[in-house]
Design a protein around this motif. Structure first.
Motif, mmCIF file in Angstrom:
data_model
loop_
_atom_site.group_PDB
_atom_site.id
_atom_site.type_symbol
_atom_site.label_atom_id
_atom_site.label_comp_id
_atom_site.label_asym_id
_atom_site.label_seq_id
_atom_site.Cartn_x
_atom_site.Cartn_y
_atom_site.Cartn_z
ATOM 1 N N UNK A 364 -1.587 18.898 26.699
ATOM 2 C CA UNK A 364 -1.785 17.316 26.365
ATOM 3 C C UNK A 364 -1.716 17.239 24.846
ATOM 4 N N UNK A 365 -1.038 16.038 24.514
ATOM 5 C CA UNK A 365 -0.782 15.660 22.980
ATOM 6 C C UNK A 365 -0.411 17.031 22.309
ATOM 7 N N UNK A 366 0.684 17.735 22.643
ATOM 8 C CA UNK A 366 1.173 18.843 22.228
ATOM 9 C C UNK A 366 2.255 18.265 21.147
ATOM 10 N N UNK A 367 1.822 18.698 19.860
ATOM 11 C CA UNK A 367 2.835 18.408 18.653
ATOM 12 C C UNK A 367 4.272 18.712 18.484
ATOM 13 N N UNK A 368 4.123 20.091 18.625
ATOM 14 C CA UNK A 368 5.505 20.719 18.356
ATOM 15 C C UNK A 368 6.487 20.603 19.474
ATOM 16 N N UNK A 369 7.854 20.886 19.391
ATOM 17 C CA UNK A 369 8.599 20.637 20.459
ATOM 18 C C UNK A 369 8.998 21.675 21.190
ATOM 19 N N UNK A 370 8.573 22.909 21.117
ATOM 20 C CA UNK A 370 8.592 24.193 21.616
ATOM 21 C C UNK A 370 7.414 24.636 22.233
ATOM 22 N N UNK A 371 7.159 25.436 23.366
ATOM 23 C CA UNK A 371 6.028 25.958 24.050
ATOM 24 C C UNK A 371 6.564 27.039 24.716
ATOM 25 N N UNK A 372 5.382 27.855 25.091
ATOM 26 C CA UNK A 372 5.473 28.750 26.124
ATOM 27 C C UNK A 372 4.510 28.640 27.272
ATOM 28 N N UNK A 373 4.764 28.639 28.176
ATOM 29 C CA UNK A 373 4.000 28.452 29.569
ATOM 30 C C UNK A 373 3.517 29.810 30.095
ATOM 31 N N UNK A 374 2.546 30.073 30.382
ATOM 32 C CA UNK A 374 2.069 31.400 30.930
ATOM 33 C C UNK A 374 1.433 31.393 32.175
ATOM 34 N N UNK A 375 0.981 32.379 32.662
ATOM 35 C CA UNK A 375 0.095 32.521 33.963
ATOM 36 C C UNK A 375 1.182 32.039 35.174
ATOM 37 N N UNK A 376 2.260 32.195 35.095
ATOM 38 C CA UNK A 376 3.010 31.701 36.185
ATOM 39 C C UNK A 376 2.878 32.620 37.491
ATOM 40 N N UNK A 377 2.880 32.399 38.640
ATOM 41 C CA UNK A 377 2.921 33.382 39.947
ATOM 42 C C UNK A 377 3.996 34.059 40.276
ATOM 43 N N UNK A 378 3.960 35.264 40.093
ATOM 44 C CA UNK A 378 5.106 36.137 40.599
ATOM 45 C C UNK A 378 5.542 35.656 42.136
ATOM 46 N N UNK A 379 6.929 35.378 42.131
ATOM 47 C CA UNK A 379 7.558 34.868 43.371
ATOM 48 C C UNK A 379 7.641 33.775 43.364
ATOM 49 N N UNK A 380 7.364 32.757 42.532
ATOM 50 C CA UNK A 380 7.497 31.218 42.642
ATOM 51 C C UNK A 380 8.460 30.778 41.834
ATOM 52 N N UNK A 381 9.034 29.754 42.004
ATOM 53 C CA UNK A 381 10.231 29.109 41.046
ATOM 54 C C UNK A 381 9.549 27.805 40.532
#
Length: 530
Positions: A364-381
């Motif tokens: 939320x209210x993230x200023x840069x225009x690039x990010x990395x999203x972690x903790x995704x569940x294996x096997x999901x899309x």
């Protein structure tokens, strides 16, 4: 009364009714105020003086080249010795926006019966009737007429009155004009503030001929909340009330970014003390600098107000999935083309699993225009979307990734080490035997012991080698290897030897104890069977 007693001066104040009002009947003598010298008072035993003479019954004292402006009067008969002569040196002392003060000197002749007082009269310009300011004679030589209206123009005269009648009047040679003024100032000192009028005879009030009166300079008082940028949302109304001051009434005008206002969209109303600018439904084009200018006789005051009309921003222009590795995904997007006419507060990033389709906020209210999203569940899309945000809130729509981020399982095979399975089977054995116990009749008592065995053994309780399972007098509990037998309200008949036996497939074991209910000495015996 002698003339020596009339050498002192006194002041009096009186109110004048408006032109449309009638003069009320005399009620009481106006209050007099001392002016630094002795004040003469009216004798209570004197009779009321006759009414002052009408304009046609007495002559006017010529007072200059403009004496023709005074209401016409006929020349009266020479005054007799019984009435006083005209007061001397009638002078205009002070003029304000609602009052006028005049003074005079006592007459030379007071009459045989003495002086009873003075009557000040007023005649408005264009009228022929003289109206008494004080219906009864008062013993003062200075009076202030109050409650006058702006724009009034009138003549003043004063008459000395004795018990025998009123003498000739002393008339102010020039009319008095009530205007809104602050005070005298020399034009040479403040030429830019000079109000464009002067007294016709300034020497009558002790001023030099080049003295004039000035108005109050215009000044704008901008409210505190308008001293910084005034922000409104599109569609809201704009209502600005800007107070100002200046006398006489100044002229107010508005501009928008240096140009005239659009009368189709902007309404302006200016009064004596403020100016109101109103826009019913604000648009982004209404943003800019509004300047209020107040003009007054060559003087002006200016104030600027910055208005910013904002609305929700547009979504980011594009979004791209850069990389996916392990349980992570990298995103990149471009700022929106429309920021809503204000700065962005940041971006909101959300993710959604293909299986459920539900969106969850990641940033939320993230200023840069690039990010990395972690903790995704294996096997999901996963799909990702980004909103823009400013003071009005989130953008109405979001930019969503076209491709999915597939979180795949890693090709790793576990190679466990050799493991020797251990057999935990064990025949029953008591780790805590039963203990002999003495009890009191009528009080429940309990017997305890603990056993270890694998698999779980079967527990059997006996009394005097007789199985007591199912007898309601006894309650047997076995939990986590702890065996308990409760004997409810025992009696001497319940005395005896109690045995606990544990049995499984690998063997059996038992322990016993003696219970004695109210009697005999405590005997301890312990037996164990293989």
């Amino acid at each position: 009364m002698s003339s020596s007693e009339m050498t002192g001066k006194a002041t009096s104040e009186a109110s004048v009714s408006s032109p449309g009002e009638t003069v009320p009947e005399p009620a009481k003598v106006p209050t007099t105020e001392p002016s630094g010298e002795a004040t003469a008072s009216e004798s209570p035993g004197q009779e009321q003086a006759p009414e002052p003479q009408k304009p046609g019954s007495q002559a006017l004292d010529p007072a200059g080249p403009e004496a023709a402006a005074v209401p016409a009067t006929t020349k009266p008969d020479p005054p007799s010795e019984d009435v006083p002569s005209a007061p001397l040196q009638l002078t205009l002392e002070d003029v304000s926006h609602s009052s006028v003060t005049v003074s005079w000197e006592p007459p030379e002749k007071l009459g045989k019966l003495g002086l009873q007082g003075y009557v000040l009269e007023l005649c408005r310009e264009g009228a022929s009737e003289w109206v008494p300011v004080n219906p009864r004679p008062v013993m003062v030589t200075q009076q202030t007429v109050r409650n006058l209206a702006l724009g009034d123009k009138f003549f003043l005269r004063v008459t000395a009155v004795s018990p025998s009648g009123a003498g000739p009047a002393a008339v102010l040679d020039q009319p008095v004009h009530i205007q809104e003024i602050i005070g005298p100032v020399l034009p040479s000192r403040e030429p830019t503030l000079a109000f464009p009028f002067c007294l016709r005879h300034p020497h009558s009030v002790g001023l030099s001929p080049d003295t004039c009166f000035h108005a109050e300079a215009p000044k704008i008082r901008v409210p505190r909340h308008l001293r910084q940028t005034y922000i409104r949302r599109a569609g809201e109304s704009i209502n600005l009330q800007i107070p100002f001051q200046g006398k006489p009434k100044p002229q107010a005008s508005w501009t928008h970014n240096g140009h005239a206002l659009d009368s189709q969209r902007v309404n302006v109303r200016s009064g004596d003390q403020d100016s109101i600018l109103f826009i019913r439904s604000a648009q982004r084009s209404d943003s800019g600098r509004y300047e209020l200018t107040v003009h007054l006789e060559g003087l002006e005051a200016k104030a600027s107000i910055d208005i910013l009309v904002i609305e929700k921003p547009g979504p980011p222009s594009s979004i791209r999935l850069l990389d996916v590795w392990g349980c992570n995904a990298a995103l990149e997007w471009t700022p929106p083309q429309d920021t809503g006419n204000t700065e962005l507060l940041g971006y909101t990033v959300q993710k959604a699993d293909k299986k459920t389709g539900q969106w969850f906020t990641v940033l939320e209210r993230y200023h840069p225009t690039t990010c990395t999203i972690s903790d995704l569940i294996i096997g999901n899309s996963y799909s990702f979307r980004v909103f823009s945000e400013n003071l009005c809130g989130l953008s109405d729509s979001a930019t969503t990734t076209k491709e999915l981020a597939h979180i795949q399982k890693a090709d790793i095979t576990a190679k466990p080490k050799g493991f020797v399975e251990r057999d935990f089977s064990e025949a029953p054995s008591f780790t805590q035997p039963l203990a002999d116990h003495t009890s009191t009749p009528g009080y429940s008592t309990q017997l305890f012991c603990s056993v270890r065995a694998s698999p779980k053994p079967k527990i059997i309780w006996m009394k005097n080698k007789m199985d007591i399972q199912g007898d309601p007098k006894y309650r047997a509990v076995s939990e986590q290897g702890v065996c308990t037998l409760e004997i409810r309200k025992p009696s001497p008949f319940d005395s005896g030897v109690y045995t606990c036996k544990a049995i499984n497939v690998l063997g059996e074991a038992s322990v016993d104890c003696r219970l004695e209910v109210k009697g005999g000495s405590l005997k301890v015996s312990l037996r164990a069977w293989p």
